[in-house]
Motif scaffolding. Structure first.
Motif, PDB file in Angstrom:
ATOM      1  N   HIS A  71      -8.132   1.312  -1.673  1.00  0.00           N
ATOM      2  CA  HIS A  71      -7.419   1.727  -0.465  1.00  0.00           C
ATOM      3  C   HIS A  71      -7.816   3.143  -0.037  1.00  0.00           C
ATOM      4  O   HIS A  71      -8.082   3.397   1.138  1.00  0.00           O
ATOM      5  CB  HIS A  71      -5.918   1.648  -0.732  1.00  0.00           C
ATOM      6  CG  HIS A  71      -5.086   1.903   0.477  1.00  0.00           C
ATOM      7  ND1 HIS A  71      -4.671   0.908   1.326  1.00  0.00           N
ATOM      8  CD2 HIS A  71      -4.621   3.059   1.002  1.00  0.00           C
ATOM      9  CE1 HIS A  71      -3.972   1.430   2.313  1.00  0.00           C
ATOM     10  NE2 HIS A  71      -3.923   2.737   2.146  1.00  0.00           N
ATOM     11  N   ASN A  74     -11.236   2.966   1.316  1.00  0.00           N
ATOM     12  CA  ASN A  74     -11.439   1.882   2.261  1.00  0.00           C
ATOM     13  C   ASN A  74     -12.606   0.980   1.849  1.00  0.00           C
ATOM     14  O   ASN A  74     -13.499   0.672   2.636  1.00  0.00           O
ATOM     15  CB  ASN A  74     -11.658   2.438   3.678  1.00  0.00           C
ATOM     16  CG  ASN A  74     -11.532   1.358   4.741  1.00  0.00           C
ATOM     17  OD1 ASN A  74     -10.821   0.368   4.538  1.00  0.00           O
ATOM     18  ND2 ASN A  74     -12.221   1.536   5.845  1.00  0.00           N
ATOM     19  N   GLU A 239      -1.986  11.552   4.976  1.00  0.00           N
ATOM     20  CA  GLU A 239      -2.316  10.685   6.100  1.00  0.00           C
ATOM     21  C   GLU A 239      -3.743  10.133   5.970  1.00  0.00           C
ATOM     22  O   GLU A 239      -3.974   8.942   6.156  1.00  0.00           O
ATOM     23  CB  GLU A 239      -2.187  11.491   7.392  1.00  0.00           C
ATOM     24  CG  GLU A 239      -1.916  10.661   8.620  1.00  0.00           C
ATOM     25  CD  GLU A 239      -1.593  11.563   9.798  1.00  0.00           C
ATOM     26  OE1 GLU A 239      -2.367  11.553  10.755  1.00  0.00           O
ATOM     27  OE2 GLU A 239      -0.585  12.306   9.726  1.00  0.00           O
ATOM     28  N   LEU A 240      -4.693  11.020   5.643  1.00  0.00           N
ATOM     29  CA  LEU A 240      -6.079  10.569   5.473  1.00  0.00           C
ATOM     30  C   LEU A 240      -6.173   9.573   4.306  1.00  0.00           C
ATOM     31  O   LEU A 240      -6.917   8.587   4.383  1.00  0.00           O
ATOM     32  CB  LEU A 240      -7.008  11.761   5.254  1.00  0.00           C
ATOM     33  CG  LEU A 240      -7.263  12.635   6.502  1.00  0.00           C
ATOM     34  CD1 LEU A 240      -7.981  13.930   6.138  1.00  0.00           C
ATOM     35  CD2 LEU A 240      -8.060  11.870   7.560  1.00  0.00           C
ATOM     36  N   ASP A 242      -3.816   7.541   3.312  1.00  0.00           N
ATOM     37  CA  ASP A 242      -3.244   6.321   3.888  1.00  0.00           C
ATOM     38  C   ASP A 242      -4.256   5.502   4.659  1.00  0.00           C
ATOM     39  O   ASP A 242      -4.206   4.266   4.676  1.00  0.00           O
ATOM     40  CB  ASP A 242      -2.177   6.726   4.918  1.00  0.00           C
ATOM     41  CG  ASP A 242      -0.791   6.378   4.476  1.00  0.00           C
ATOM     42  OD1 ASP A 242      -0.590   6.247   3.255  1.00  0.00           O
ATOM     43  OD2 ASP A 242       0.089   6.257   5.341  1.00  0.00           O
ATOM     44  N   GLN A 243      -5.115   6.203   5.362  1.00  0.00           N
ATOM     45  CA  GLN A 243      -6.057   5.538   6.270  1.00  0.00           C
ATOM     46  C   GLN A 243      -7.385   5.233   5.597  1.00  0.00           C
ATOM     47  O   GLN A 243      -8.334   4.818   6.269  1.00  0.00           O
ATOM     48  CB  GLN A 243      -6.282   6.416   7.508  1.00  0.00           C
ATOM     49  CG  GLN A 243      -5.019   6.649   8.316  1.00  0.00           C
ATOM     50  CD  GLN A 243      -5.192   7.726   9.385  1.00  0.00           C
ATOM     51  OE1 GLN A 243      -6.282   8.255   9.570  1.00  0.00           O
ATOM     52  NE2 GLN A 243      -4.116   8.057  10.069  1.00  0.00           N
ATOM     53  N   GLY A 244      -7.487   5.458   4.295  1.00  0.00           N
ATOM     54  CA  GLY A 244      -8.737   5.169   3.599  1.00  0.00           C
ATOM     55  C   GLY A 244      -9.828   6.170   3.934  1.00  0.00           C
ATOM     56  O   GLY A 244     -11.015   5.860   3.813  1.00  0.00           O
ATOM     57  N   ARG A 245      -9.423   7.371   4.339  1.00  0.00           N
ATOM     58  CA  ARG A 245     -10.400   8.378   4.763  1.00  0.00           C
ATOM     59  C   ARG A 245     -10.370   9.590   3.839  1.00  0.00           C
ATOM     60  O   ARG A 245     -10.555  10.726   4.279  1.00  0.00           O
ATOM     61  CB  ARG A 245     -10.101   8.788   6.205  1.00  0.00           C
ATOM     62  CG  ARG A 245     -10.307   7.649   7.205  1.00  0.00           C
ATOM     63  CD  ARG A 245      -9.607   7.931   8.541  1.00  0.00           C
ATOM     64  NE  ARG A 245     -10.110   9.140   9.170  1.00  0.00           N
ATOM     65  CZ  ARG A 245      -9.501   9.758  10.192  1.00  0.00           C
ATOM     66  NH1 ARG A 245      -8.367   9.281  10.674  1.00  0.00           N
ATOM     67  NH2 ARG A 245     -10.021  10.849  10.713  1.00  0.00           N
TER      68      ARG A 245
ATOM     69  N   GLN B 168       4.663   6.595   1.157  1.00  0.00           N
ATOM     70  CA  GLN B 168       3.222   6.546   0.920  1.00  0.00           C
ATOM     71  C   GLN B 168       2.727   5.112   1.037  1.00  0.00           C
ATOM     72  O   GLN B 168       3.251   4.221   0.407  1.00  0.00           O
ATOM     73  CB  GLN B 168       2.899   7.094  -0.476  1.00  0.00           C
ATOM     74  CG  GLN B 168       3.131   8.589  -0.590  1.00  0.00           C
ATOM     75  CD  GLN B 168       3.583   8.968  -1.970  1.00  0.00           C
ATOM     76  OE1 GLN B 168       4.707   8.650  -2.351  1.00  0.00           O
ATOM     77  NE2 GLN B 168       2.732   9.646  -2.708  1.00  0.00           N
ATOM     78  N   ASP B 169       1.707   4.925   1.807  1.00  0.00           N
ATOM     79  CA  ASP B 169       1.228   3.579   2.092  1.00  0.00           C
ATOM     80  C   ASP B 169       0.738   2.889   0.827  1.00  0.00           C
ATOM     81  O   ASP B 169       0.926   1.701   0.637  1.00  0.00           O
ATOM     82  CB  ASP B 169       0.107   3.630   3.125  1.00  0.00           C
ATOM     83  CG  ASP B 169      -0.231   2.253   3.663  1.00  0.00           C
ATOM     84  OD1 ASP B 169      -1.400   1.908   3.698  1.00  0.00           O
ATOM     85  OD2 ASP B 169       0.710   1.514   4.006  1.00  0.00           O
ATOM     86  N   GLY B 212       4.293  11.042   4.929  1.00  0.00           N
ATOM     87  CA  GLY B 212       3.924  10.130   6.012  1.00  0.00           C
ATOM     88  C   GLY B 212       5.167   9.489   6.621  1.00  0.00           C
ATOM     89  O   GLY B 212       6.283   9.623   6.100  1.00  0.00           O
ATOM     90  N   LYS B 215       7.874   3.621   6.113  1.00  0.00           N
ATOM     91  CA  LYS B 215       7.337   2.263   6.101  1.00  0.00           C
ATOM     92  C   LYS B 215       8.418   1.254   5.717  1.00  0.00           C
ATOM     93  O   LYS B 215       8.165   0.059   5.654  1.00  0.00           O
ATOM     94  CB  LYS B 215       6.176   2.152   5.108  1.00  0.00           C
ATOM     95  CG  LYS B 215       5.111   3.219   5.291  1.00  0.00           C
ATOM     96  CD  LYS B 215       3.813   2.632   5.753  1.00  0.00           C
ATOM     97  CE  LYS B 215       2.775   3.662   6.182  1.00  0.00           C
ATOM     98  NZ  LYS B 215       2.904   5.013   5.693  1.00  0.00           N
TER      99      LYS B 215
END
Lengths: 264, 264
Positions: A71, A74, A239-240, A242-245, B168-169, B212, B215
């Motif tokens: 995750h 990504n 946040e990054l 979370d987004q796979g970044r 957290q995602d 974040g 959710k």
């Protein structure tokens, strides 16, 4: 009744061997007593900054039942292998990565392996994957002082361990257990990273300690281990992540950490 | 190679039986996919508020390798038992409590039990302890979907489970695994509690989302499970937890949660 007798942790008749192509210069195990201190994110950021600094880096996600590396980076393709061995996943910036999510058809399928299978999975990630030459392997350990931690300490050629903690006292108590275990196993401790140390309000600049005051310095002195860093709660990193970044994060803290670790 | 074949999770030839004095009206398992979402603190606060509301309450600390209940309630005496059974610890307000820290001579000694012993310890806490009559048993599960979770779901008469998550995602992905496992095991889910949802700056009143955006609502809708509450990061609760004074916390959120759970 509950049997409190510990099994001998040093018994190891069969030391596992990696593939002949695999040459790993440094293998760092990132551990914590409990989950949720951001250990996986710290592992990912160590790997990211090492790779950026020019070190060929690999990651073993040792958290078999709660993997998160796929995750964070990504990467979602399944692992590919044949008789010669398994090919690791490769991230955007070239980090080689193996995680248990690459072994299940649907990533939300729970991995209900029993203990021995979990333990073997981490060993297999080391022995069966064709890592080739790595300057640094970051081994993201599962939380706790359980089976997998034991087996890794017994079996893999760890250069040193980094303990990730948070200011919560409960975590600190458990970290002291991790230190004691590392000492018993004779694995050197590189240092402690305290995560979630503080939080800065971006409106009024007030510095908060949401999880209590720092315990990193106290732990560092108590166990005579370097305090490598104290990291803030950073919504942008979260946040990054979370987004796979995660590979887009650039942090001076981690640049410095990698210099320290690679020179150690 | 790694064997991905799961063992049959429903196989259970020997259902464990508690002591004849033990009568437990409701047993709630508090679970999370990953550690560090404050699950133990939530379990302790549920028990505290149930006891305060007049329900005789017990706690099994199922986190055998990373126990924290002794610390939260400032109970450190060893367990006492004879042929008739084991006497649980009793907290300041009368909650009955068993945790693995009560089984080791020095609380910082790591508990290096292998899988089967860990699994048995949770069962033993249920069968070997003289709980007598309890209106509510709060079972603080270990994080993840591993052996202990499996065994508890197989063996103990769980009334329902509560899933604790954080924004957290990564955690959410893993919670979805917990939901899937609960469904497979046919254990009803009472609801989701989202912890660490937000943080309020006490200087300028700005509301932050350090981990974040929430959710909980999304998860609740996705799996059709009630969202029981969204709890802030509360430095005061963390401080009282640190000091073993968790029973001094009074929270309307938890008073309401207990009403909901006991009427469910």
């Amino acid at each position: 009744m509950v049997d409190t007798k510990n099994l001998d942790p040093k018994f190891n008749p069969f030391k596992p061997r990696p593939k002949k192509e695999t040459q790993i210069k440094k293998m760092i195990a990132v551990v914590s007593g409990k989950g949720g201190v951001g250990k996986s994110t710290v592992s990912a950021l160590l790997a990211t900054h090492a790779q950026r600094a020019g070190y060929q880096t690999g990651i073993i996600d040792g958290d078999i039942i709660g993997p998160s590396m796929g995750h964070l980076f990504n990467i979602h393709q399944p692992l590919f292998g044949d008789d010669a061995g398994i090919q690791p996943g490769v991230t955007e910036t070239g980090i080689k990565l193996v995680t248990s999510n690459m072994l299940v058809p649907n990533e939300t399928t729970p991995i209900l392996w029993r203990g021995a299978l979990i333990t073997n999975a981490v060993k297999d990630f080391y022995t069966e994957v064709i890592w080739e030459e790595l300057d640094l392997m970051v081994l993201d350990m599962p939380p706790g002082t359980g089976d997998i931690a034991l087996t890794v300490f017994q079996n893999l050629p760890i250069t040193g361990i980094i303990i990730v903690t948070s200011p919560q006292d409960l975590v600190s108590m458990i970290v002291s257990k991790a230190v004691e275990m590392a000492n018993k196993m004779n694995v050197p401790i590189i240092g402690i990273i305290e995560n979630f140390s503080y939080f800065v309000c971006d409106d009024c600049d007030k510095v908060h300690y949401p999880f209590g005051s720092s315990k990193g310095k106290m732990l560092s002195e108590k166990y005579n281990i370097p305090l490598l860093g104290q990291l803030p709660i950073n919504p942008l990193i979260n946040e990054l992540a979370d987004q796979g970044r995660i590979e887009e994060v650039e942090s001076e803290d981690f640049t410095w950490l990698i210099e320290t670790i690679m020179e150690a």
